[in-house]
Design a protein around this motif. Structure first.
Motif, PDB file in Angstrom:
ATOM      1  N   ALA A   1       0.815  -1.213   0.000  1.00  0.00           N
ATOM      2  CA  ALA A   1       0.000   0.000   0.000  1.00  0.00           C
ATOM      3  C   ALA A   1       0.850   1.266   0.000  1.00  0.00           C
ATOM      4  N   GLY A   2       2.119   1.164   0.374  1.00  0.00           N
ATOM      5  CA  GLY A   2       2.979   2.333   0.464  1.00  0.00           C
ATOM      6  C   GLY A   2       3.866   2.489  -0.760  1.00  0.00           C
ATOM      7  N   ARG A   3       4.744   3.516  -0.676  1.00  0.00           N
ATOM      8  CA  ARG A   3       5.700   3.765  -1.765  1.00  0.00           C
ATOM      9  C   ARG A   3       7.066   4.013  -1.158  1.00  0.00           C
ATOM     10  N   SER A   4       8.104   3.766  -1.934  1.00  0.00           N
ATOM     11  CA  SER A   4       9.455   3.985  -1.445  1.00  0.00           C
ATOM     12  C   SER A   4       9.735   5.477  -1.290  1.00  0.00           C
ATOM     13  N   LEU A   5      10.410   5.815  -0.217  1.00  0.00           N
ATOM     14  CA  LEU A   5      10.818   7.200   0.044  1.00  0.00           C
ATOM     15  C   LEU A   5      12.294   7.414  -0.281  1.00  0.00           C
ATOM     16  N   ARG A   6      12.929   6.437  -0.964  1.00  0.00           N
ATOM     17  CA  ARG A   6      14.352   6.546  -1.214  1.00  0.00           C
ATOM     18  C   ARG A   6      14.694   7.793  -2.025  1.00  0.00           C
ATOM     19  N   ALA A   7      13.887   8.095  -3.050  1.00  0.00           N
ATOM     20  CA  ALA A   7      14.170   9.283  -3.866  1.00  0.00           C
ATOM     21  C   ALA A   7      14.172  10.538  -3.003  1.00  0.00           C
ATOM     22  N   VAL A   8      13.285  10.581  -2.011  1.00  0.00           N
ATOM     23  CA  VAL A   8      13.247  11.735  -1.106  1.00  0.00           C
ATOM     24  C   VAL A   8      14.511  11.766  -0.254  1.00  0.00           C
ATOM     25  N   LEU A   9      14.953  10.597   0.212  1.00  0.00           N
ATOM     26  CA  LEU A   9      16.185  10.533   0.988  1.00  0.00           C
ATOM     27  C   LEU A   9      17.380  10.994   0.161  1.00  0.00           C
ATOM     28  N   ASP A  10      17.290  10.785  -1.169  1.00  0.00           N
ATOM     29  CA  ASP A  10      18.361  11.221  -2.063  1.00  0.00           C
ATOM     30  C   ASP A  10      18.255  12.686  -2.445  1.00  0.00           C
ATOM     31  N   GLY A  11      17.217  13.382  -1.931  1.00  0.00           N
ATOM     32  CA  GLY A  11      17.123  14.817  -2.166  1.00  0.00           C
ATOM     33  C   GLY A  11      16.055  15.261  -3.121  1.00  0.00           C
ATOM     34  N   GLU A  12      15.266  14.332  -3.654  1.00  0.00           N
ATOM     35  CA  GLU A  12      14.219  14.704  -4.595  1.00  0.00           C
ATOM     36  C   GLU A  12      12.941  15.092  -3.855  1.00  0.00           C
ATOM     37  N   ASP A  13      12.014  15.704  -4.595  1.00  0.00           N
ATOM     38  CA  ASP A  13      10.739  16.112  -4.009  1.00  0.00           C
ATOM     39  C   ASP A  13       9.813  14.902  -3.867  1.00  0.00           C
ATOM     40  N   LEU A  14       8.789  15.064  -3.039  1.00  0.00           N
ATOM     41  CA  LEU A  14       7.839  13.996  -2.764  1.00  0.00           C
ATOM     42  C   LEU A  14       6.441  14.446  -3.144  1.00  0.00           C
ATOM     43  N   GLU A  15       5.749  13.573  -3.874  1.00  0.00           N
ATOM     44  CA  GLU A  15       4.360  13.828  -4.212  1.00  0.00           C
ATOM     45  C   GLU A  15       3.454  13.219  -3.146  1.00  0.00           C
TER      46      GLU A  15
END
Length: 504
Positions: A293-307
């Motif tokens: 049901a969730g999504r990975s937050l790795r891109a956010v940890l790498d500095g990207e924005d989160l939708e």
């Protein structure tokens, strides 16, 4: 002469093709190198600390605090902080089932603290990491998360023993968090490399001391700098009368990365407990199972924005449903607005820029979405508490329950149901200490005010049976069957009490 021109052209074409091929290879190598740098698998330890009842407004990282949580404050200073994280339930066991499976309660089927356990068909985070070669160890502070819960699936070591309470006749319901860390210390000390996953569960009160103890342990072993540490709340503050108030489901979510990468960054977009599993799997570059049901937050940890999460964030509170027969309480957060349905329904503006005054069509959409999320393949009724575990259940505030009714019962306010749950839990705690007279008196007050409340009569009958007051228990169970004539459990309890009283 034409033959020579053709040979020159062919050589020129060949050179061009080779040149383009070389450029493509070089470009692919450069892109691949950059991707590999950004997405190389995590090699250091993975640590997940869950905390029951820790309010965000008590922490400096969330704009509150009074200096009483120095360990949490210090870790947060080296971490990325998610400002708006939410639990999916207000209860300990269902929350951890979501944390471990990446699925919502209606999918994994654990809807209450007692009467439920995680099924063997579930694939837990520990199992998925074990399959990737991680050693897995866990330690918990509450018997709610013991081996009977099913949460130990995939752990090499899962430490659940509780310290005996010094008070005579008392039953221990929560181990001190520092003792929980001490219990798993030998396993951490025995790790020969950094490829391990450590889970620990503590209560809010000793959480700071427990985290400080854990950080010291990791530093002593040389694991801290390379570790990824996630501190996530199991649920928020449950002291009020509103079971789905935002403070009840809003939890801290702090991620310390290797070498404190991203320290000081704050993320305002909402996240949820079910994001933990896909995030950790993404960190180690493990395949993500279907159905999460969730999504990975790795891109956010790498500095990207989160939708924002596309389906919104679902939460539920089922204690009043299973214990009192009230309707399921549900909430859905989406687009800065929270839809909350308890005994009535309301909309709350979480984002001040987005008012909760929405058209009726949008309200209908919230209702449909909440109902769709509330039902799922894991929907089932609670199992009876085994006799051998009756005292443990009572010590946690629960006696054996009737199944929720098929038909609706008289209306009750959310404040009333919350107060009733506290009274019933208090009676169960008295029964756990063998203070049956006090428990029966408290339950007698409840049925005096709510004579139609079959679950309270049923619990009163149980207490009276334990006290050896069988004729009184017969009368209580008879009242339960009168209130719910079609309830099989109440009828069976009445028949059993009659047998014990020699009337059958």
């Amino acid at each position: 002469m034409p033959h020579r021109s053709s040979r020159v052209t062919s050589r020129w074409q060949a050179a061009l093709i080779l040149g383009l091929f070389g450029l493509a290879v070089a470009t692919s190598a450069a892109v691949g190198w950059r991707y590999a740098r950004r997405s190389s698998p995590h090699l250091g330890p993975l640590v997940l600390l869950s905390v029951d009842g820790l309010r965000t407004d008590r922490l400096a990282a969330y704009g509150g605090g009074d200096g009483s949580t120095p360990a949490i404050d210090a870790l947060a200073a080296e971490s990325l902080v998610f400002e708006r994280a939410y639990a999916h339930t207000t209860q300990t066991l269902p929350s951890h089932a979501s944390l471990f499976t990446g699925t919502l309660p209606p999918a994994h089927g654990v809807r209450n603290d007692v009467g439920f356990s995680l099924g063997r068909e579930a694939r837990t985070l520990a199992e998925l990491l074990d399959a990737r070669g991680f050693d897995t160890g866990g330690a918990v502070s509450s018997p709610l998360l013991g081996p009977d819960s099913g949460l130990n699936q995939g752990f090499t070591v899962y430490e659940t023993s509780l310290e005996a309470d010094a008070a005579a006749g008392a039953v221990t319901t929560m181990r001190d968090g520092e003792l929980t860390i001490d219990a798993i210390e030998p396993w951490v000390e025995g790790q020969q490399d950094q490829r391990f996953f450590l889970f620990a569960h503590v209560d809010a009160g000793p959480a700071d001391a427990a985290l400080g103890r854990l950080v010291d342990l990791l530093k002593d072993k040389g694991f801290y700098d390379d570790a990824t540490i996630l501190v996530v709340g199991a649920h928020g503050d449950l002291s009020g009368d509103d079971p789905l108030a935002e403070r009840a489901v809003r939890v801290p979510f702090i991620v310390k990365q290797p070498d404190a990468a991203g320290a000081g960054r704050r993320v305002a977009e909402p996240v949820q407990q079910v994001d933990v599993v896909p995030t950790i799997l993404d960190l180690v570059r493990a395949p993500t199972p279907d159905g999460l049901a969730g999504r990975s937050l790795r891109a956010v940890l790498d500095g990207e924005d989160l939708e924002p999460p596309p389906s919104g964030i679902y939460s539920e509170s089922m204690a009043a449903h299973f214990r009192l027969g009230r309707p399921p309480y549900v909430a859905l957060l989406r687009d800065g607005v929270r839809y909350v349905r308890t005994e009535n329904e309301r909309l709350e503006a979480v984002d001040e820029a987005r008012p909760a005054d929405v058209p009726p069509t949008v309200l209908d959409e919230f209702r449909r979405s909440a109902d769709r999320l509330r039902t799922g393949p894991g929907t089932r009724t609670p199992a009876d508490i085994p006799e051998a575990l009756a005292d443990r259940g009572a010590s946690l505030g629960w006696l054996d329950m009737l199944q929720p009714p098929v038909t609706s019962e008289p209306a009750m306010t959310t404040r009333e149901s919350s107060a009733l749950l506290r009274e019933l839990s208090g009676a169960a705690l008295l029964a756990a200490g063998h203070q049956y007279g006090g428990a029966a008196e408290r339950l007698g007050h409840v049925v005096g005010r709510y004579p139609w409340l079959a679950p309270a009569w049923y619990e009163l009958g149980q207490v009276l049976l334990r006290a050896g007051r069988t004729p009184d228990a017969v009368r209580a169970f008879h009242a339960a069957t009168t209130a719910r004539p079609d309830d099989a459990e109440a009828s069976v309890a009445l028949a059993w009490a009659l047998l014990r009283d020699g009337q059958a």
